[in-house]
Design a protein around this motif. Structure first.
Motif, PDB file in Angstrom:
ATOM      1  N   SER A 177       0.807  -1.226   0.000  1.00  0.00           N
ATOM      2  CA  SER A 177       0.000   0.000   0.000  1.00  0.00           C
ATOM      3  C   SER A 177       0.836   1.270   0.000  1.00  0.00           C
ATOM      4  O   SER A 177       0.313   2.346  -0.296  1.00  0.00           O
ATOM      5  N   VAL A 178       2.129   1.172   0.316  1.00  0.00           N
ATOM      6  CA  VAL A 178       2.966   2.369   0.380  1.00  0.00           C
ATOM      7  C   VAL A 178       4.135   2.331  -0.598  1.00  0.00           C
ATOM      8  O   VAL A 178       4.876   3.325  -0.707  1.00  0.00           O
ATOM      9  N   LYS A 179       4.309   1.246  -1.302  1.00  0.00           N
ATOM     10  CA  LYS A 179       5.428   1.144  -2.251  1.00  0.00           C
ATOM     11  C   LYS A 179       5.348   2.253  -3.285  1.00  0.00           C
ATOM     12  O   LYS A 179       4.292   2.538  -3.836  1.00  0.00           O
ATOM     13  N   GLY A 180       6.484   2.872  -3.537  1.00  0.00           N
ATOM     14  CA  GLY A 180       6.544   3.955  -4.494  1.00  0.00           C
ATOM     15  C   GLY A 180       6.190   5.308  -3.911  1.00  0.00           C
ATOM     16  O   GLY A 180       6.398   6.339  -4.556  1.00  0.00           O
ATOM     17  N   ARG A 181       5.657   5.330  -2.696  1.00  0.00           N
ATOM     18  CA  ARG A 181       5.289   6.598  -2.057  1.00  0.00           C
ATOM     19  C   ARG A 181       6.118   6.869  -0.802  1.00  0.00           C
ATOM     20  O   ARG A 181       6.425   8.019  -0.499  1.00  0.00           O
ATOM     21  N   PHE A 182       6.441   5.834  -0.060  1.00  0.00           N
ATOM     22  CA  PHE A 182       7.188   5.974   1.185  1.00  0.00           C
ATOM     23  C   PHE A 182       8.608   5.454   0.986  1.00  0.00           C
ATOM     24  O   PHE A 182       8.837   4.485   0.259  1.00  0.00           O
ATOM     25  N   THR A 183       9.548   6.090   1.687  1.00  0.00           N
ATOM     26  CA  THR A 183      10.942   5.655   1.650  1.00  0.00           C
ATOM     27  C   THR A 183      11.503   5.635   3.065  1.00  0.00           C
ATOM     28  O   THR A 183      11.391   6.640   3.784  1.00  0.00           O
ATOM     29  N   ILE A 184      12.097   4.516   3.439  1.00  0.00           N
ATOM     30  CA  ILE A 184      12.721   4.400   4.752  1.00  0.00           C
ATOM     31  C   ILE A 184      14.225   4.580   4.601  1.00  0.00           C
ATOM     32  O   ILE A 184      14.815   4.158   3.602  1.00  0.00           O
ATOM     33  N   SER A 185      14.838   5.243   5.574  1.00  0.00           N
ATOM     34  CA  SER A 185      16.278   5.455   5.544  1.00  0.00           C
ATOM     35  C   SER A 185      16.785   5.559   6.973  1.00  0.00           C
ATOM     36  O   SER A 185      16.001   5.704   7.911  1.00  0.00           O
ATOM     37  N   SER A 186      18.103   5.478   7.104  1.00  0.00           N
ATOM     38  CA  SER A 186      18.669   5.575   8.448  1.00  0.00           C
ATOM     39  C   SER A 186      19.890   6.473   8.447  1.00  0.00           C
ATOM     40  O   SER A 186      20.619   6.544   7.450  1.00  0.00           O
ATOM     41  N   ALA A 234      24.822   7.720  12.353  1.00  0.00           N
ATOM     42  CA  ALA A 234      25.529   8.640  13.242  1.00  0.00           C
ATOM     43  C   ALA A 234      24.583   9.253  14.263  1.00  0.00           C
ATOM     44  O   ALA A 234      24.987   9.577  15.388  1.00  0.00           O
ATOM     45  N   LYS A 235      23.323   9.375  13.877  1.00  0.00           N
ATOM     46  CA  LYS A 235      22.330   9.973  14.768  1.00  0.00           C
ATOM     47  C   LYS A 235      21.422   8.922  15.401  1.00  0.00           C
ATOM     48  O   LYS A 235      20.484   9.267  16.127  1.00  0.00           O
ATOM     49  N   ASN A 236      21.661   7.646  15.093  1.00  0.00           N
ATOM     50  CA  ASN A 236      20.776   6.581  15.593  1.00  0.00           C
ATOM     51  C   ASN A 236      19.314   6.896  15.301  1.00  0.00           C
ATOM     52  O   ASN A 236      18.443   6.756  16.183  1.00  0.00           O
ATOM     53  N   THR A 237      19.059   7.312  14.101  1.00  0.00           N
ATOM     54  CA  THR A 237      17.710   7.744  13.730  1.00  0.00           C
ATOM     55  C   THR A 237      17.292   7.083  12.423  1.00  0.00           C
ATOM     56  O   THR A 237      18.087   6.972  11.491  1.00  0.00           O
ATOM     57  N   VAL A 238      16.055   6.648  12.386  1.00  0.00           N
ATOM     58  CA  VAL A 238      15.455   6.112  11.169  1.00  0.00           C
ATOM     59  C   VAL A 238      14.353   7.062  10.731  1.00  0.00           C
ATOM     60  O   VAL A 238      13.589   7.566  11.569  1.00  0.00           O
ATOM     61  N   TYR A 239      14.270   7.292   9.437  1.00  0.00           N
ATOM     62  CA  TYR A 239      13.297   8.210   8.876  1.00  0.00           C
ATOM     63  C   TYR A 239      12.302   7.463   7.992  1.00  0.00           C
ATOM     64  O   TYR A 239      12.640   6.447   7.380  1.00  0.00           O
ATOM     65  N   LEU A 240      11.116   8.003   7.922  1.00  0.00           N
ATOM     66  CA  LEU A 240      10.129   7.511   6.963  1.00  0.00           C
ATOM     67  C   LEU A 240       9.620   8.716   6.189  1.00  0.00           C
ATOM     68  O   LEU A 240       8.864   9.549   6.730  1.00  0.00           O
ATOM     69  N   GLN A 241      10.079   8.835   4.962  1.00  0.00           N
ATOM     70  CA  GLN A 241       9.611   9.902   4.082  1.00  0.00           C
ATOM     71  C   GLN A 241       8.324   9.441   3.420  1.00  0.00           C
ATOM     72  O   GLN A 241       8.310   8.407   2.736  1.00  0.00           O
ATOM     73  N   MET A 242       7.269  10.198   3.624  1.00  0.00           N
ATOM     74  CA  MET A 242       5.958   9.826   3.103  1.00  0.00           C
ATOM     75  C   MET A 242       5.502  10.881   2.110  1.00  0.00           C
ATOM     76  O   MET A 242       5.282  12.032   2.484  1.00  0.00           O
ATOM     77  N   ASN A 243       5.385  10.481   0.873  1.00  0.00           N
ATOM     78  CA  ASN A 243       4.940  11.372  -0.202  1.00  0.00           C
ATOM     79  C   ASN A 243       3.600  10.910  -0.744  1.00  0.00           C
ATOM     80  O   ASN A 243       3.169   9.772  -0.502  1.00  0.00           O
ATOM     81  N   SER A 244       2.955  11.793  -1.473  1.00  0.00           N
ATOM     82  CA  SER A 244       1.655  11.474  -2.097  1.00  0.00           C
ATOM     83  C   SER A 244       0.704  10.853  -1.083  1.00  0.00           C
ATOM     84  O   SER A 244       0.060   9.820  -1.347  1.00  0.00           O
ATOM     85  N   LEU A 245       0.599  11.492   0.047  1.00  0.00           N
ATOM     86  CA  LEU A 245      -0.219  10.939   1.129  1.00  0.00           C
ATOM     87  C   LEU A 245      -1.694  10.902   0.746  1.00  0.00           C
ATOM     88  O   LEU A 245      -2.195  11.778   0.012  1.00  0.00           O
ATOM     89  N   LYS A 246      -2.359   9.881   1.260  1.00  0.00           N
ATOM     90  CA  LYS A 246      -3.770   9.660   0.993  1.00  0.00           C
ATOM     91  C   LYS A 246      -4.531   9.658   2.319  1.00  0.00           C
ATOM     92  O   LYS A 246      -3.950   9.355   3.373  1.00  0.00           O
ATOM     93  N   PRO A 247      -5.825   9.937   2.286  1.00  0.00           N
ATOM     94  CA  PRO A 247      -6.600   9.888   3.539  1.00  0.00           C
ATOM     95  C   PRO A 247      -6.488   8.542   4.240  1.00  0.00           C
ATOM     96  O   PRO A 247      -6.502   8.485   5.478  1.00  0.00           O
TER      97      PRO A 247
END
Length: 125
Positions: free
Chosen positions: A63-72, A75-88
Motif C-alpha cells: 500500500s505504500v510502495k513507491g510513495r514511502f521511503t525508509i532510511s537511516s 551517526a544519529k541513531n535515527t530512522v526516517y520515513l519519508q511519506m509522499n503522495s499521502l492519501k486519507p
C-alpha cells in the motif's frame, strides 16, 4: 534502557508529504531491524516499512510502495520515513519499533520487541 521516540507527525492535505523520525537509544543501532507500523481507529496494527542496517535490507507494504521511503542515519541513531503522495487512508498513529538481532523483523509486528509511543498522522481529503 531501550528508547524509541517518534516525531514528525501532523495534519496534511492529500497529496502532501511528511517525514517521520524515530530516534533510538540504549542499544547498538546497527544490529537491530527498525520498523514503522501504523494503526488506525478500529483497525489492526499494520506493518508499513522496515530496515535492517546490517545487510541494508528494506521492506515496504504494498500500500505504500513507491510513495514511502525508509532510511537511516547511523551517526544519529535515527530512522526516517519519508511519506509522499499521502492519501486519507494513510491516516493513523505511526509507531517505530526495534527487533532484536536474530529475529526476523520485516513487517510482522510480532517480531518486534521495543516500541515507541507513536505519532499521529492525519491526511485530509
Amino acid at each position: 534502557e531501550v528508547q524509541l521516540v517518534e516525531s514528525g507527525g501532523g495534519l496534511v492535505q492529500a497529496g502532501g508529504s511528511l517525514r517521520l523520525s524515530c530516534a533510538a537509544s540504549g542499544f547498538t543501532f546497527d544490529d537491530y531491524a527498525i520498523g514503522w507500523f501504523r494503526q488506525a481507529p478500529g483497525k489492526e496494527r499494520e506493518g508499513v516499512s522496515s530496515i535492517r542496517r546490517s545487510d541494508g535490507s528494506t521492506y515496504y507494504a504494498d500500500s505504500v510502495k513507491g510513495r514511502f521511503t525508509i532510511s537511516s542515519d547511523n551517526a544519529k541513531n535515527t530512522v526516517y520515513l519519508q511519506m509522499n503522495s499521502l492519501k486519507p487512508e494513510d491516516t493513523a498513529v505511526y509507531f517505530c519499533a526495534a527487533s532484536r538481532p536474530g529475529r526476523l523483523g520485516g513487517l510482522d509486528f510480532h517480531e518486534y520487541d521495543y516500541w515507541g509511543r507513536g505519532t499521529q498522522v492525519a491526511v485530509s481529503s
